[in-house]
Scaffold this motif. Structure first.
Motif, PDB file in Angstrom:
ATOM      1  N   VAL A 207      54.214   6.615  70.198  1.00 40.26           N
ATOM      2  CA  VAL A 207      53.216   7.649  69.915  1.00 40.26           C
ATOM      3  C   VAL A 207      52.885   7.684  68.425  1.00 40.26           C
ATOM      4  O   VAL A 207      51.713   7.843  68.046  1.00 40.26           O
ATOM      5  N   ASP A 208      53.901   7.523  67.570  1.00 37.77           N
ATOM      6  CA  ASP A 208      53.643   7.477  66.126  1.00 37.77           C
ATOM      7  C   ASP A 208      52.690   6.331  65.787  1.00 37.77           C
ATOM      8  O   ASP A 208      51.772   6.483  64.973  1.00 37.77           O
ATOM      9  N   LYS A 209      52.915   5.171  66.404  1.00 36.77           N
ATOM     10  CA  LYS A 209      52.039   4.019  66.176  1.00 36.77           C
ATOM     11  C   LYS A 209      50.630   4.280  66.723  1.00 36.77           C
ATOM     12  O   LYS A 209      49.631   3.899  66.118  1.00 36.77           O
ATOM     13  N   MET A 210      50.560   4.929  67.868  1.00 35.01           N
ATOM     14  CA  MET A 210      49.257   5.236  68.461  1.00 35.01           C
ATOM     15  C   MET A 210      48.442   6.156  67.564  1.00 35.01           C
ATOM     16  O   MET A 210      47.216   6.068  67.502  1.00 35.01           O
ATOM     17  N   ARG A 211      49.122   7.051  66.856  1.00 33.44           N
ATOM     18  CA  ARG A 211      48.446   8.035  66.010  1.00 33.44           C
ATOM     19  C   ARG A 211      48.083   7.489  64.630  1.00 33.44           C
ATOM     20  O   ARG A 211      47.409   8.166  63.849  1.00 33.44           O
ATOM     21  N   ASP A 212      48.554   6.292  64.297  1.00 33.20           N
ATOM     22  CA  ASP A 212      48.278   5.722  62.980  1.00 33.20           C
ATOM     23  C   ASP A 212      46.766   5.597  62.773  1.00 33.20           C
ATOM     24  O   ASP A 212      46.049   5.058  63.622  1.00 33.20           O
ATOM     25  N   SER A 213      46.293   6.095  61.640  1.00 33.49           N
ATOM     26  CA  SER A 213      44.841   6.157  61.397  1.00 33.49           C
ATOM     27  C   SER A 213      44.188   4.784  61.282  1.00 33.49           C
ATOM     28  O   SER A 213      42.994   4.624  61.548  1.00 33.49           O
ATOM     29  N   SER A 214      44.954   3.772  60.902  1.00 32.72           N
ATOM     30  CA  SER A 214      44.353   2.445  60.709  1.00 32.72           C
ATOM     31  C   SER A 214      44.638   1.491  61.865  1.00 32.72           C
ATOM     32  O   SER A 214      43.761   0.709  62.257  1.00 32.72           O
ATOM     33  N   THR A 215      45.841   1.521  62.395  1.00 33.52           N
ATOM     34  CA  THR A 215      46.211   0.557  63.445  1.00 33.52           C
ATOM     35  C   THR A 215      46.419   1.208  64.806  1.00 33.52           C
ATOM     36  O   THR A 215      46.731   0.506  65.775  1.00 33.52           O
ATOM     37  N   GLY A 216      46.264   2.514  64.901  1.00 33.68           N
ATOM     38  CA  GLY A 216      46.501   3.213  66.160  1.00 33.68           C
ATOM     39  C   GLY A 216      45.354   3.052  67.137  1.00 33.68           C
ATOM     40  O   GLY A 216      44.369   2.348  66.879  1.00 33.68           O
ATOM     41  N   ILE A 217      45.470   3.715  68.267  1.00 35.72           N
ATOM     42  CA  ILE A 217      44.433   3.619  69.287  1.00 35.72           C
ATOM     43  C   ILE A 217      43.185   4.362  68.824  1.00 35.72           C
ATOM     44  O   ILE A 217      43.262   5.415  68.190  1.00 35.72           O
ATOM     45  N   LYS A 218      42.024   3.788  69.091  1.00 36.32           N
ATOM     46  CA  LYS A 218      40.759   4.373  68.651  1.00 36.32           C
ATOM     47  C   LYS A 218      40.390   5.559  69.530  1.00 36.32           C
ATOM     48  O   LYS A 218      40.358   5.456  70.761  1.00 36.32           O
ATOM     49  N   LEU A 219      40.149   6.705  68.895  1.00 31.33           N
ATOM     50  CA  LEU A 219      39.781   7.932  69.604  1.00 31.33           C
ATOM     51  C   LEU A 219      38.269   8.092  69.577  1.00 31.33           C
ATOM     52  O   LEU A 219      37.634   7.906  68.538  1.00 31.33           O
TER      53      LEU A 219
END
Length: 339
Positions: free
Chosen positions: A119-131
């Motif tokens: 989840v921390d990785k998903m929330r990363d602004s540069s490499t996380g999942i695109k919202l």
């Protein structure tokens, strides 16, 4: 509870056509059941996400439309109960029961994967999942992602090697209340699909981060527990009976054992808020089983056996009862490497 909607510890016994529940106090269940749930015509929902802070729920709805909410102490225990209850409901359909076992056995999370880390990785602004923003049937949803986008992201970041593994992992994130379905497509799958089909690898199924997964501890009461000590990987959890330090009475507590950092916390299962009522660091602790022949000094009240003791490095003594010798051994073996 049906009258007062509080949470109480109950001892459950599953029979062929009914689920009995008993009062459980001082490490002992009463001889007569407190109530029963008739399984004929029941429907089961697992996982049930109607309570934001209780992601480990099973919901049973009887054919008279009475709802029962049952909370387990781990995902594995919840899935095991759900499988066995479903098997009892469909006892006359052996092929369906066999299929349920097949789905359950294939639904496993890979070892060494921390959902918090994902989840921390998903929330990363540069490499996380695109919202993205999405419009569905007139409803506008902010900061969502599709099921297929999450599957793609998990594979591209090496958290899964196949779409099947990624769907399994995405299902775990949803079950543990890190993500939640939004919109008709994904919510209907959650409500009506089988265990293995509740997360959709689909470009029209929308999901978003659950609010509870990004809340930071802020109140004075919650700050009694350092955020870091609650961030460790959960090694083991379950219900045990603990002796109080002041009144020396015995109460059922939900224990959660964490590593890195090594802490043992305990929760009051009758409280709605999901925060510890106590806990301590395991570094420098001593843990040992207590023999059942005779009550050791320092132990008062109703003792059923299967005792073990933890002594902290500050010489605070914790007396705990397990439900069986095997369970006591499992807890001691899980705690020892962390001391």
């Amino acid at each position: 509870g049906h009258v007062v909607h509080n949470w109480k510890v109950r001892w459950f016994v599953l029979l062929q056509d009914k689920l009995l529940y008993y009062k459980f106090e001082g490490g002992k269940k009463e001889s007569s059941p407190k109530g029963r749930i008739l399984l004929d015509g029941c429907t089961i929902t697992c996982p049930c996400l109607e309570y934001e802070n209780r992601p480990l729920l099973i919901k049973l709805r009887t054919k008279t439309n009475t709802d029962y909410f049952l909370e387990c102490c781990s995902r594995e225990e919840r899935d095991s109960w759900a499988l066995d209850i479903t098997g009892a409901i469909h006892a006359g359909h052996p092929v369906q029961v066999q299929e349920l076992h097949r789905m359950k056995n294939s639904f496993k999370l890979l070892e060494n994967i921390s959902l918090h880390h994902i989840v921390d990785k998903m929330r990363d602004s540069s490499t996380g999942i695109k919202l993205t923003r999405n419009l569905e049937q007139g409803n506008r949803y902010k900061e969502t992602f599709t099921g297929s986008a999450l599957v793609d992201w998990l594979i591209s970041n090496s958290f899964a090697v196949s779409r099947f593994e990624a769907v399994t992992l995405a299902s775990m994130l949803m079950e543990e209340n890190f993500t939640k379905p939004v919109g008709t497509r994904s919510i209907e799958a959650m409500r009506y699909s089988d265990l293995s089909e509740q997360f959709l690898d689909d470009s029209t199924a929308l999901y978003m981060f659950a609010e509870s997964s990004k809340k930071m501890l802020s109140s004075k009461e919650e700050l009694q527990f350092n955020i870091s000590e609650l961030s460790g990987m959960i090694v083991k959890q379950g219900f045990l009976v603990k002796q109080g330090h002041k009144r020396k009475n015995w109460k059922v507590r939900k224990f959660v054992l964490r590593a890195d950092p090594a802490f043992l916390h305990y929760y009051d299962p009758t409280k709605e808020e999901n925060k510890p009522v106590g806990g301590f660091s395991l570094r420098g602790c001593l843990v040992s089983a207590l023999e059942d022949n005779g009550v050791p000094a320092g132990v008062k009240g109703n003792v059923q056996g299967n005792l073990f003791k933890i002594i902290t490095k500050n010489d605070i003594h914790y007396y705990i009862q397990a439900s069986s010798k095997a369970e006591r051994t499992q807890w001691i073996e899980a705690i020892k490497p962390l001391t």
